[in-house]
Design a protein around this motif. Structure first.
Motif, PDB file in Angstrom:
ATOM      1  N   THR A 268      15.203 -28.690   1.937  1.00  0.00           N
ATOM      2  CA  THR A 268      15.563 -29.628   0.878  1.00  0.00           C
ATOM      3  C   THR A 268      15.497 -31.039   1.417  1.00  0.00           C
ATOM      4  N   ARG A 269      14.871 -31.916   0.660  1.00  0.00           N
ATOM      5  CA  ARG A 269      14.721 -33.315   1.086  1.00  0.00           C
ATOM      6  C   ARG A 269      16.039 -34.058   0.883  1.00  0.00           C
ATOM      7  N   ILE A 270      16.459 -34.779   1.928  1.00  0.00           N
ATOM      8  CA  ILE A 270      17.706 -35.540   1.826  1.00  0.00           C
ATOM      9  C   ILE A 270      17.493 -37.043   1.955  1.00  0.00           C
ATOM     10  N   ALA A 271      16.295 -37.467   2.431  1.00  0.00           N
ATOM     11  CA  ALA A 271      16.044 -38.913   2.578  1.00  0.00           C
ATOM     12  C   ALA A 271      14.551 -39.151   2.684  1.00  0.00           C
ATOM     13  N   VAL A 272      14.072 -40.265   2.101  1.00  0.00           N
ATOM     14  CA  VAL A 272      12.692 -40.716   2.190  1.00  0.00           C
ATOM     15  C   VAL A 272      12.717 -42.150   2.686  1.00  0.00           C
ATOM     16  N   ALA A 273      11.998 -42.399   3.792  1.00  0.00           N
ATOM     17  CA  ALA A 273      11.961 -43.759   4.344  1.00  0.00           C
ATOM     18  C   ALA A 273      11.001 -44.612   3.525  1.00  0.00           C
ATOM     19  N   PRO A 274      11.319 -45.875   3.308  1.00  0.00           N
ATOM     20  CA  PRO A 274      10.373 -46.750   2.601  1.00  0.00           C
ATOM     21  C   PRO A 274       9.115 -46.920   3.444  1.00  0.00           C
ATOM     22  N   ASP A 275       7.979 -46.989   2.768  1.00  0.00           N
ATOM     23  CA  ASP A 275       6.735 -47.145   3.509  1.00  0.00           C
ATOM     24  C   ASP A 275       6.735 -48.495   4.212  1.00  0.00           C
ATOM     25  N   SER A 276       6.343 -48.453   5.468  1.00  0.00           N
ATOM     26  CA  SER A 276       6.399 -49.665   6.297  1.00  0.00           C
ATOM     27  C   SER A 276       5.333 -49.569   7.366  1.00  0.00           C
ATOM     28  N   GLY A 277       5.351 -50.528   8.290  1.00  0.00           N
ATOM     29  CA  GLY A 277       4.445 -50.506   9.413  1.00  0.00           C
ATOM     30  C   GLY A 277       4.919 -49.535  10.489  1.00  0.00           C
ATOM     31  N   CYS A 278       4.160 -49.507  11.588  1.00  0.00           N
ATOM     32  CA  CYS A 278       4.447 -48.568  12.669  1.00  0.00           C
ATOM     33  C   CYS A 278       5.295 -49.191  13.793  1.00  0.00           C
ATOM     34  N   ASN A 279       5.693 -50.447  13.638  1.00  0.00           N
ATOM     35  CA  ASN A 279       6.486 -51.065  14.708  1.00  0.00           C
ATOM     36  C   ASN A 279       7.868 -50.419  14.789  1.00  0.00           C
ATOM     37  N   LEU A 299       4.567 -43.183   6.656  1.00  0.00           N
ATOM     38  CA  LEU A 299       5.314 -42.435   5.635  1.00  0.00           C
ATOM     39  C   LEU A 299       6.182 -41.400   6.336  1.00  0.00           C
ATOM     40  N   ARG A 300       7.498 -41.348   5.937  1.00  0.00           N
ATOM     41  CA  ARG A 300       8.428 -40.409   6.574  1.00  0.00           C
ATOM     42  C   ARG A 300       9.441 -39.901   5.563  1.00  0.00           C
ATOM     43  N   ALA A 301       9.952 -38.672   5.819  1.00  0.00           N
ATOM     44  CA  ALA A 301      11.023 -38.081   5.010  1.00  0.00           C
ATOM     45  C   ALA A 301      11.770 -37.098   5.893  1.00  0.00           C
ATOM     46  N   THR A 302      13.070 -36.873   5.599  1.00  0.00           N
ATOM     47  CA  THR A 302      13.902 -35.967   6.378  1.00  0.00           C
ATOM     48  C   THR A 302      14.393 -34.838   5.474  1.00  0.00           C
ATOM     49  N   TYR A 303      14.332 -33.595   5.983  1.00  0.00           N
ATOM     50  CA  TYR A 303      14.743 -32.390   5.258  1.00  0.00           C
ATOM     51  C   TYR A 303      15.860 -31.682   6.037  1.00  0.00           C
ATOM     52  N   ILE A 304      16.546 -30.804   5.322  1.00  0.00           N
ATOM     53  CA  ILE A 304      17.560 -29.933   5.919  1.00  0.00           C
ATOM     54  C   ILE A 304      17.272 -28.516   5.470  1.00  0.00           C
ATOM     55  N   PRO A 348      13.006 -39.294  15.120  1.00  0.00           N
ATOM     56  CA  PRO A 348      13.463 -38.820  13.819  1.00  0.00           C
ATOM     57  C   PRO A 348      13.857 -39.990  12.923  1.00  0.00           C
ATOM     58  N   TYR A 349      13.908 -39.722  11.589  1.00  0.00           N
ATOM     59  CA  TYR A 349      14.369 -40.736  10.640  1.00  0.00           C
ATOM     60  C   TYR A 349      15.786 -40.352  10.240  1.00  0.00           C
ATOM     61  N   ALA A 350      16.749 -41.126  10.742  1.00  0.00           N
ATOM     62  CA  ALA A 350      18.172 -40.894  10.465  1.00  0.00           C
ATOM     63  C   ALA A 350      18.609 -41.871   9.406  1.00  0.00           C
ATOM     64  N   ALA A 351      18.608 -41.426   8.144  1.00  0.00           N
ATOM     65  CA  ALA A 351      18.973 -42.300   7.018  1.00  0.00           C
ATOM     66  C   ALA A 351      20.480 -42.466   6.993  1.00  0.00           C
ATOM     67  N   LYS A 352      20.915 -43.704   6.882  1.00  0.00           N
ATOM     68  CA  LYS A 352      22.337 -43.975   6.849  1.00  0.00           C
ATOM     69  C   LYS A 352      22.931 -43.491   5.524  1.00  0.00           C
ATOM     70  N   GLY A 353      24.179 -42.980   5.632  1.00  0.00           N
ATOM     71  CA  GLY A 353      24.862 -42.472   4.456  1.00  0.00           C
ATOM     72  C   GLY A 353      24.434 -41.088   4.047  1.00  0.00           C
ATOM     73  N   THR A 354      23.658 -40.397   4.881  1.00  0.00           N
ATOM     74  CA  THR A 354      23.244 -39.028   4.583  1.00  0.00           C
ATOM     75  C   THR A 354      23.741 -38.101   5.685  1.00  0.00           C
ATOM     76  N   LEU A 355      23.510 -36.804   5.488  1.00  0.00           N
ATOM     77  CA  LEU A 355      23.907 -35.844   6.507  1.00  0.00           C
ATOM     78  C   LEU A 355      23.133 -36.025   7.803  1.00  0.00           C
ATOM     79  N   ALA A 356      21.937 -36.615   7.714  1.00  0.00           N
ATOM     80  CA  ALA A 356      21.108 -36.816   8.900  1.00  0.00           C
ATOM     81  C   ALA A 356      21.342 -38.162   9.552  1.00  0.00           C
ATOM     82  N   ALA A 357      22.480 -38.806   9.289  1.00  0.00           N
ATOM     83  CA  ALA A 357      22.727 -40.135   9.873  1.00  0.00           C
ATOM     84  C   ALA A 357      22.868 -40.057  11.390  1.00  0.00           C
ATOM     85  N   GLY A 358      23.301 -38.924  11.957  1.00  0.00           N
ATOM     86  CA  GLY A 358      23.467 -38.810  13.413  1.00  0.00           C
ATOM     87  C   GLY A 358      22.298 -38.143  14.092  1.00  0.00           C
TER      88      GLY A 358
END
Length: 444
Positions: A268-279, A299-304, A348-358
Motif C-alpha cells: 500500500t502506498r503511503i507517500a509520493v515524493a514531488p518530482d524533482s532533480g537528482c541532487n 520520481l519516488r514513492a514509499t509503500y508498506i 529511501p524516501y522518508a516522508a514526514k508525518g507518515t509511518l515511514a518518517a524514520g
C-alpha cells in the motif's frame, strides 16, 4: 378463272370462320347465290383421241365440241341489254373524297369472289345469315331496314360513305424483338441528369466505404504491429510528464505468488515524493556512477506491506542520454558489478508525518538498481524493517530471492519486496512509453 396470285397484295384477309352449326333447309336460288352466279365453268383441255371405255358396258362418250357455244344473240332490230358496270354483290363506286379527307381502304375487286379464299371467308354469311356473325366482324352488306312505324317518315339514304370492312389492328411487336426490316427504329434515349447523378453518388459511396474499410484495416494492422523502438525511447523522456501518478505508482499493488515460498504479497502506498532533480537523492558514489547519463526528473514513492513489517521505496530516474549512452551505462554496471556494491545503495524516501518518517540509511536491508536500454530511465528500489531496526549486513534483492537463501532479508521477504515493486514500476514505464521490449538489464 382467276387465281390467288392476282390478289397476293390484298391486305388483311378476314380469318376463316368456324364450321357453321347448321345447314340451310333449302339450297339458295342460283340467281342470288354469288357462288353460282359468278363462277364460270372452265372448259376441259381438248383431247386428240376419245377415251377408251372403262368397261364392257360403258356408254359411248359424245365428241367434245371444238369451240364453246356462243351466247345467244338477240333478235334483229332489238338492242342488247346494258352491261352492268360491276359484278353482282360488289359495292357501288363512290365519288372522289374531298381534299383533306383521309383515304378510305380500297374495296376488294369483284373478281375476288372467284377465289376459294373469298368463299371460305363468306361462307358463314351464306349459311347463317348476317345477323348471326360475331361481334368483332364487320358487315359486308347493309342490313335490311326495319319496318317503319305507322305515320313515321321512311329513312332516307345515308349521307356518309358506304360501310367498309374494318381493318384489323396490327399487333404491337413484343418487347425485346427488334424492329422489322425497313421500319426505322426509335431513337435511343440518353440517360438523364438524375440517372447520371445517381450513378455518380453510387460510385462515390462505394469509394468512401472502400476507403473507410481500407483505413480501418490499416489502423488495426498498425495497432497490432509492434511500435517503433526509437519512437518509444523518445517518448520515454516525457513519460513522467504525461503519465498520471496513480499509473506509475498505484495506490495498492497486489503480487500473486511473489513472496517467499510463493506467498502472495500486497503493498500500500503511503507517500509520493514531488518530482524533482537528482541532487541529494543518492549517495555521492551512486550519484557519480549515474552522472554520465544525466538527470531530467526523479520520481519516488514509499509503500508498506500488508503485515506492516517493512517499508519499500521505489523510484525512477529519467535520464538525458540517448540509446547509445544508456547502453554504455548498462554495460558499465554489468561488467563492474556496480549494482551489488553496498556503497552504491539508493536512499529511501522518508516522508514526514507518515509511518515511514524514520526510514533512513541505517534501516536499509535489501535493494536493486536497473539501467534500462530501451528507455532513458534507471529504476531502483530499497527496503527495510518498519520497526526502525538497523541492519549492518544488507543483501542485494537478486541474492535474497534465490531459492534456499537463509539471510534475514530473504526470510523476512524484504528482498522480494524490493525486486517485485521494481518489476512493477519498470513494466508501467514501458507500457506508458509503448516500448516493445521486455529485456532484463543488469541489477543488483
Amino acid at each position: 378463272m382467276s387465281t390467288d396470285a392476282e390478289f397476293a397484295d390484298a391486305r388483311h384477309i378476314p380469318p376463316i370462320p368456324p364450321q357453321p352449326p347448321r345447314r340451310p333447309a333449302a339450297a339458295p336460288d342460283p340467281a342470288e347465290d354469288p357462288q353460282t352466279a359468278v363462277l364460270r365453268r372452265v372448259p376441259p383441255a381438248p383431247s386428240s383421241a376419245p377415251a377408251a371405255p372403262s368397261g364392257p358396258t360403258a356408254p359411248p362418250v359424245p365428241p367434245r365440241p371444238a369451240a364453246p357455244p356462243r351466247a345467244q344473240q338477240p333478235p334483229a332490230g332489238e338492242r342488247p341489254p346494258p352491261r352492268p358496270d360491276r359484278a353482282p354483290g360488289s359495292p357501288a363506286r363512290t365519288a372522289p373524297a374531298a381534299p383533306g379527307t383521309p383515304p378510305q381502304p380500297t374495296a376488294r375487286p369483284a373478281a375476288f369472289r372467284d377465289t376459294a379464299a373469298f368463299h371460305l371467308a363468306n361462307s358463314q354469311e351464306l349459311w347463317s345469315g348476317p345477323g348471326e356473325r360475331g361481334a368483332g366482324q364487320g358487315t359486308r352488306e347493309p342490313a335490311a331496314p326495319s319496318p317503319a312505324a305507322p305515320g313515321s317518315r321512311p329513312p332516307g339514304p345515308a349521307g356518309g360513305p358506304p360501310s367498309q370492312l374494318p381493318w384489323p389492328r396490327t399487333p404491337l411487336p413484343p418487347q425485346g424483338v427488334g424492329p422489322t426490316t425497313g421500319v426505322p427504329a426509335a431513337p435511343a434515349r440518353r440517360p438523364g441528369a438524375r440517372v447520371l447523378a445517381a450513378a455518380a453518388c453510387l460510385v462515390l459511396g462505394i469509394g468512401l466505404l472502400g476507403g473507410a474499410a481500407a483505413g480501418g484495416w490499416l489502423t488495426e494492422k498498425a495497432a497490432g504491429a509492434p511500435p517503433d523502438a526509437e519512437a518509444a525511447f523518445a517518448k520515454g523522456h516525457d513519460v513522467w510528464r504525461n503519465t498520471p501518478v496513480d499509473t506509475l505508482f498505484p495506490r495498492t499493488v497486489n503480487g500473486l505468488g511473489v513472496g517467499p515460498g510463493g506467498a502472495d504479497r500486497t503493498w500500500t502506498r503511503i507517500a509520493v515524493a514531488p518530482d524533482s532533480g537528482c541532487n541529494g537523492a543518492f549517495d555521492p558514489k551512486l550519484a557519480g556512477a549515474l552522472a554520465p547519463a544525466g538527470c531530467v526528473r526523479l520520481l519516488r514513492a514509499t509503500y508498506i506491506d500488508a503485515t506492516r513489517s517493512g517499508f519499500i521505496t521505489v523510484g525512477a530516474q529519467i535520464t538525458k542520454a540517448d540509446q547509445a549512452g544508456m547502453m554504455a551505462l548498462n554495460t558499465r554496471f554489468s561488467t563492474k558489478n556496480l549494482g551489488i556494491r553496498t556503497d552504491l545503495m539508493p536512499l529511501p524516501y522518508a516522508a514526514k508525518g507518515t509511518l515511514a518518517a524514520g526510514f533512513g540509511r541505517a534501516q536499509r536491508a535489501s535493494w536493486t538498481v536497473r539501467v534500462l536500454t530501451d528507455l532513458p530511465a534507471v529504476v531502483f528500489a530499497v527496503s527495510g524493517f518498519a520497526d526502525g531496526r538497523t541492519f549492518t549486513d544488507p543483501q542485494p534483492a537478486e541474492a535474497a530471492t534465490r531459492p534456499g537463501a537463509t539471510t534475514a532479508p530473504a526470510e523476512s521477504g524484504l528482498g522480494h519486496d524490493a525486486k517485485d515493486l521494481a518489476d512493477r514500476i519498470e513494466a508501467d514505464l514501458r507500457k506508458a512509453a509503448g516500448s516493445p521490449t521486455q529485456t532484463r538489464e543488469a541489477s543488483s
